[in-house]
Design a protein around this motif. Sequence first.
Motif, PDB file in Angstrom:
ATOM      1  N   LEU A  27       0.830  -1.296  -0.006  1.00 26.36           N
ATOM      2  CA  LEU A  27       0.135  -0.047   0.187  1.00 26.36           C
ATOM      3  C   LEU A  27       0.877   1.147  -0.041  1.00 26.36           C
ATOM      4  CD1 LEU A  27      -2.800  -1.374   2.592  1.00 26.36           C
ATOM      5  CD2 LEU A  27      -2.754  -1.048   0.029  1.00 26.36           C
ATOM      6  N   ALA A  28       0.062   2.417  -0.011  1.00 25.44           N
ATOM      7  CA  ALA A  28       0.955   3.841  -0.049  1.00 25.44           C
ATOM      8  C   ALA A  28       1.853   3.703   1.284  1.00 25.44           C
ATOM      9  CB  ALA A  28       0.007   4.867  -0.280  1.00 25.44           C
ATOM     10  N   GLU A  29       2.889   4.531   1.239  1.00 18.43           N
ATOM     11  CA  GLU A  29       3.823   5.026   2.327  1.00 18.43           C
ATOM     12  C   GLU A  29       3.253   5.551   3.476  1.00 18.43           C
ATOM     13  OE1 GLU A  29       6.813   3.660   2.572  1.00 18.43           O
ATOM     14  OE2 GLU A  29       6.334   2.588   0.443  1.00 18.43           O
ATOM     15  N   ILE A  30       2.001   5.777   3.439  1.00 19.17           N
ATOM     16  CA  ILE A  30       1.234   6.508   4.661  1.00 19.17           C
ATOM     17  C   ILE A  30       0.918   5.504   5.768  1.00 19.17           C
ATOM     18  CG2 ILE A  30       0.214   8.580   3.427  1.00 19.17           C
ATOM     19  CD1 ILE A  30      -2.332   7.042   3.322  1.00 19.17           C
ATOM     20  N   ALA A  31       0.909   4.123   5.288  1.00 19.76           N
ATOM     21  CA  ALA A  31       0.492   3.230   6.403  1.00 19.76           C
ATOM     22  C   ALA A  31       1.792   2.825   7.008  1.00 19.76           C
ATOM     23  CB  ALA A  31      -0.282   2.306   5.664  1.00 19.76           C
ATOM     24  N   ALA A  37       0.583  -4.422   8.471  1.00 18.97           N
ATOM     25  CA  ALA A  37       0.573  -5.896   8.186  1.00 18.97           C
ATOM     26  C   ALA A  37      -0.278  -6.792   9.065  1.00 18.97           C
ATOM     27  CB  ALA A  37       1.883  -6.331   7.592  1.00 18.97           C
ATOM     28  N   PHE A  38       0.082  -6.641  10.296  1.00 15.80           N
ATOM     29  CA  PHE A  38      -0.631  -7.476  11.531  1.00 15.80           C
ATOM     30  C   PHE A  38      -2.088  -7.111  11.425  1.00 15.80           C
ATOM     31  CE2 PHE A  38       3.794  -7.068  12.943  1.00 15.80           C
ATOM     32  CZ  PHE A  38       4.214  -8.553  12.601  1.00 15.80           C
ATOM     33  N   VAL A  39      -2.434  -6.189  10.693  1.00 17.86           N
ATOM     34  CA  VAL A  39      -4.098  -5.660  11.049  1.00 17.86           C
ATOM     35  C   VAL A  39      -4.834  -5.998   9.643  1.00 17.86           C
ATOM     36  CG1 VAL A  39      -5.650  -3.935  11.362  1.00 17.86           C
ATOM     37  CG2 VAL A  39      -3.782  -4.093  12.947  1.00 17.86           C
ATOM     38  N   GLN A  40      -3.985  -5.559   8.615  1.00 17.26           N
ATOM     39  CA  GLN A  40      -4.626  -5.948   7.433  1.00 17.26           C
ATOM     40  C   GLN A  40      -4.779  -7.206   6.880  1.00 17.26           C
ATOM     41  OE1 GLN A  40      -1.832  -4.829   4.277  1.00 17.26           O
ATOM     42  NE2 GLN A  40      -3.275  -4.938   2.409  1.00 17.26           N
ATOM     43  N   VAL A  41      -3.911  -8.054   7.059  1.00 18.26           N
ATOM     44  CA  VAL A  41      -4.189  -9.481   6.550  1.00 18.26           C
ATOM     45  C   VAL A  41      -5.222 -10.236   7.176  1.00 18.26           C
ATOM     46  CG1 VAL A  41      -3.038 -11.651   6.149  1.00 18.26           C
ATOM     47  CG2 VAL A  41      -2.012  -9.514   5.703  1.00 18.26           C
ATOM     48  N   PRO A  42      -5.341 -10.124   8.755  1.00 15.06           N
ATOM     49  CA  PRO A  42      -6.396 -10.888   9.457  1.00 15.06           C
ATOM     50  C   PRO A  42      -7.869 -10.205   9.081  1.00 15.06           C
ATOM     51  CG  PRO A  42      -4.840 -10.521  10.906  1.00 15.06           C
ATOM     52  CD  PRO A  42      -4.424  -9.785   9.788  1.00 15.06           C
TER      53      PRO A  42
END
Length: 67
Positions: A27-31, A37-42
């Motif tokens: 994703l963009a560099e703002i994240a 990644a620990f929140v996005q994938v689940p």
Amino acid sequence: MRQRLQTLVVRSVLASLIAWILTSVPLAEIAPRTWFAFVQVPIVIFLLICYIGKSLIDTFFYNHYQP
């Protein structure tokens, strides 16, 4: 019945493809990469499982007969 199963398979494959894209594309560099990644994938996998479960219930347990 065969048409409903084909629709289920197509929707499941499409949902899996979208989930794979959402989890693998950077994703963009703002994240920040440390926690995102620990929140996005689940979250993406949870939504995928919910969508496929709803599709299964609609396919097998919804009354498709019309009088």
